[in-house]
Design a protein around this motif. Structure first.
Motif, mmCIF file in Angstrom:
data_model
loop_
_atom_site.group_PDB
_atom_site.id
_atom_site.type_symbol
_atom_site.label_atom_id
_atom_site.label_comp_id
_atom_site.label_asym_id
_atom_site.label_seq_id
_atom_site.Cartn_x
_atom_site.Cartn_y
_atom_site.Cartn_z
ATOM 1 N N TYR A 3 1.466 -0.433 -3.347
ATOM 2 C CA TYR A 3 1.943 0.255 -2.189
ATOM 3 C C TYR A 3 2.018 1.787 -2.560
ATOM 4 O O TYR A 3 1.292 2.474 -1.928
ATOM 5 C CB TYR A 3 3.244 0.004 -1.421
ATOM 6 C CG TYR A 3 3.779 0.720 -0.565
ATOM 7 C CD1 TYR A 3 3.274 0.718 0.611
ATOM 8 C CD2 TYR A 3 4.432 1.933 -0.624
ATOM 9 C CE1 TYR A 3 3.521 1.520 1.676
ATOM 10 C CE2 TYR A 3 5.047 2.494 0.191
ATOM 11 C CZ TYR A 3 4.335 2.538 1.464
ATOM 12 O OH TYR A 3 4.775 3.249 2.641
ATOM 13 N N ARG A 6 -1.745 2.926 -2.543
ATOM 14 C CA ARG A 6 -2.501 2.966 -1.449
ATOM 15 C C ARG A 6 -1.834 4.194 -0.727
ATOM 16 O O ARG A 6 -2.776 4.633 0.109
ATOM 17 C CB ARG A 6 -1.850 1.615 -0.685
ATOM 18 C CG ARG A 6 -2.966 0.458 -1.083
ATOM 19 C CD ARG A 6 -2.561 -0.715 -0.374
ATOM 20 N NE ARG A 6 -3.305 -1.844 -0.967
ATOM 21 C CZ ARG A 6 -2.627 -3.071 -1.396
ATOM 22 N NH1 ARG A 6 -1.281 -3.193 -0.939
ATOM 23 N NH2 ARG A 6 -3.464 -3.716 -1.615
ATOM 24 N N SER A 10 -3.778 7.237 0.674
ATOM 25 C CA SER A 10 -4.163 7.469 2.078
ATOM 26 C C SER A 10 -3.772 8.969 2.214
ATOM 27 O O SER A 10 -4.445 9.510 3.069
ATOM 28 C CB SER A 10 -3.182 6.560 2.731
ATOM 29 O OG SER A 10 -3.448 5.260 2.684
#
Length: 107
Positions: A3, A6, A10
């Motif tokens: 997570y 990511r 992002s």
């Protein structure tokens, strides 16, 4: 990729888009695949057993010949395949130097 990775990616991508509204047009997606030249398809490991003469040898190369092919696409379309072969037409092992040379020379 977990997570946090990511999320970091992002946040990075959003910042790039804020800096350059056309940033998404500069992304190239790519992948490479190996194709065995003897028709072998690596679906699973298989063994064949026979009741006939078990002393008959079936010699074959330890590693069958294969070729590595790279392809990519971007907003402009598909980038034609690149075959990792040497000057004599033989398969080249893909390593960091050859991959970098492909990116620099091919583009």
């Amino acid at each position: 990729m977990d997570y946090s990775e990511r999320r970091t990616f992002s946040d990075w991508a959003l910042e790039k888009i804020r800096q350059d509204i056309q940033f998404h047009r500069k992304i190239i997606f790519s992948d490479e695949a190996h194709f065995w030249l003897n028709g072998f398809v690596n679906k699973e490991n298989m063994r064949y057993w026979a009741g006939e003469n078990s002393h008959v040898l079936n010699e074959k190369p330890l590693y069958p010949q294969k070729i590595t092919v790279w392809c990519g696409f971007h907003t402009g379309g598909v980038i034609e395949p690149y075959f990792f072969i040497d000057d004599s037409g033989h398969h080249d092992t893909v390593n960091g130097d050859r991959y970098r040379a492909m990116i620099i020379d091919y583009f």
